[in-house]
Design an enzyme around this catalytic site. Structure first.
Site, PDB file in Angstrom:
ATOM      1  N   CYS A  71       5.846  -3.562 -12.433  1.00  0.00           N
ATOM      2  CA  CYS A  71       4.557  -3.216 -11.816  1.00  0.00           C
ATOM      3  C   CYS A  71       4.205  -1.726 -11.915  1.00  0.00           C
ATOM      4  O   CYS A  71       3.045  -1.382 -12.169  1.00  0.00           O
ATOM      5  CB  CYS A  71       4.556  -3.662 -10.357  1.00  0.00           C
ATOM      6  SG  CYS A  71       6.091  -3.295  -9.493  1.00  0.00           S
ATOM      7  N   HIS A  87       0.408  -0.521  -5.121  1.00  0.00           N
ATOM      8  CA  HIS A  87       1.255   0.628  -5.465  1.00  0.00           C
ATOM      9  C   HIS A  87       0.351   1.814  -5.812  1.00  0.00           C
ATOM     10  O   HIS A  87      -0.701   1.647  -6.442  1.00  0.00           O
ATOM     11  CB  HIS A  87       2.097   0.339  -6.719  1.00  0.00           C
ATOM     12  CG  HIS A  87       3.241  -0.615  -6.494  1.00  0.00           C
ATOM     13  ND1 HIS A  87       3.522  -1.234  -5.307  1.00  0.00           N
ATOM     14  CD2 HIS A  87       4.194  -1.028  -7.385  1.00  0.00           C
ATOM     15  CE1 HIS A  87       4.600  -1.999  -5.456  1.00  0.00           C
ATOM     16  NE2 HIS A  87       5.022  -1.902  -6.704  1.00  0.00           N
TER      17      HIS A  87
END
Ligand code: A2P
Length: 346
Positions: A131, A244
């Site tokens: 990710c 994130h």
């Protein structure tokens, strides 16, 4: 009628698997059937697929012979054991674990950046990047192409959803516990995550970096096809549920101004520039990224301390673009190349 595919989601009860199913349904991926697979523990439970419910089946006893495309997100050990079995049965496996990412004969694909790599898959396996690397690539690839990135400094601020469903529950539980003066009792994370930061994601490596940090080095080089790229990473877990963030500093061969970067990124596929110099004029995980598809970039500034340095703030939903969405976008590349379907469904 166009082809329809039988698609398996392995890890269908997990944080990523659930969103893989939702995105397949939302984007109307042409399925003849979808099979939800997880461990024996969850067999018989149901998961949502659009307006339908799927009964979860036990991966260990499932016969993959009829599967065209399998999306795996059940952890590295499961991928290692079962992905080759699905591939041997003729499915194309799109794997979200790190098990195969660094193998030369497994392409590592970000749909907007190196889609052509997905075509060459001698083992029938395509790897989905980690990710943190994933969300950087649609932003850095266009800059690298035009200005030549020499070095990347990146500090990540990674939400707990990246560590799975139990990690989400732990942040909720610890937060509630601490607000009522109870013991936060760490279980999934090594130390308390609520109201805290943890500079440790995945295992420590012999060089003192964590594996999460080294993924940024290895995967950036592989995806951008440039083994000379210098990457200096620090990966930190933060008490955010979804999304994130990354503070990114790059040094380029040719100087790029903040204005040039803004103009270039405004055209970049999958990227949305949010860069107003006022309160709230920048992306955050909660206000922009959570539940949304694009990678958001803001705080674009020229480095005061380096003549060819640029600072960026990059935010994305780690479960969507960082995992499930890109996996489905890779499956869409297979559609575009005309992958044959095993059964004639139309
Ligand atoms: P299960 O619900 O049966 O444990 P997360 O990353 O959110 O923790 O999710 C992990 C996913 O991987 C879940 O769907 C989980 O299913 C699945 N999984 C874990 N262990 C196995 C296993 N041995 N076989 C199949 N699926 C597994």
């Amino acid at each position: 009628m166009s082809k329809q595919y039988k698609v398996a989601v392995v890890g269908a009860t997990g944080a990523v698997g659930e969103v893989m199913l939702a995105i397949l349904a939302d984007r109307r991926f042409p399925v003849s059937a979808v099979v939800a697979l997880a461990s024996e523990r969850s067999a018989g439970s149901v998961v949502a697929f659009g307006d339908d419910e799927l009964v979860v089946q036990d991966l260990a006893t499932f016969d993959p012979a009829s599967i065209d495309i399998a999306l795996f997100s059940a952890g590295g050990a499961i991928s290692k054991e079962y992905a080759p079995k699905f591939a041997a049965a003729g499915a194309v496996v799109i794997d979200n674990s790190s098990t195969f990412r660094y193998d030369d004969d497994v392409p590592l694909v970000v749909s907007e950046v190196n889609p052509e790599a997905a075509r060459h898959r001698p083992r029938g396996i395509i790897a989905n990047p980690n990710c943190s690397t994933m969300q950087l690539m649609p932003v850095l690839a266009p800059i690298h192409r035009e200005y030549g990135i020499e070095r990347i400094n990146v500090a990540t601020y990674q939400s707990v959803s990246g560590a799975g469903r139990r990690a989400l529950e732990e942040l909720g539980r610890q937060t509630a516990a601490l607000l009522s003066f109870q013991d936060p009792a760490p279980a999934k994370f090594p130390v308390q995550i609520a109201f805290n930061l943890i500079p440790h994601i995945d295992e420590f490596q012999p060089n003192g970096y964590t594996k999460e940090e080294m993924k940024l080095v290895w995967e950036t080089r592989k995806i951008l096809g440039d083994a000379s790229l210098q990457v200096n990473p620090t990966a930190v877990r933060v008490p955010v549920f979804f999304g994130h963030s990354e503070a990114v500093h790059i040094e380029t061969r040719k100087k790029i101004t903040a204005g040039e970067a803004r103009a270039l990124l405004a055209q970049a596929p999958g990227v949305e520039v949010v860069d107003e110099r006022k309160a709230g004029g920048y992306p955050t995980p909660v206000t922009h990224a959570s539940g949304r598809d694009p990678v958001f970039v803001g705080r674009i500034r020229e480095d005061l301390s380096h003549p060819r340095g640029l600072n960026l703030w990059v935010v994305a939903d780690n479960i969507r673009k960082g995992a499930a969405l890109n996996a489905v976008q890779i499956a869409e590349l297979l559609l575009a190349e005309g992958l044959p379907a095993k059964a004639a469904h139309g």
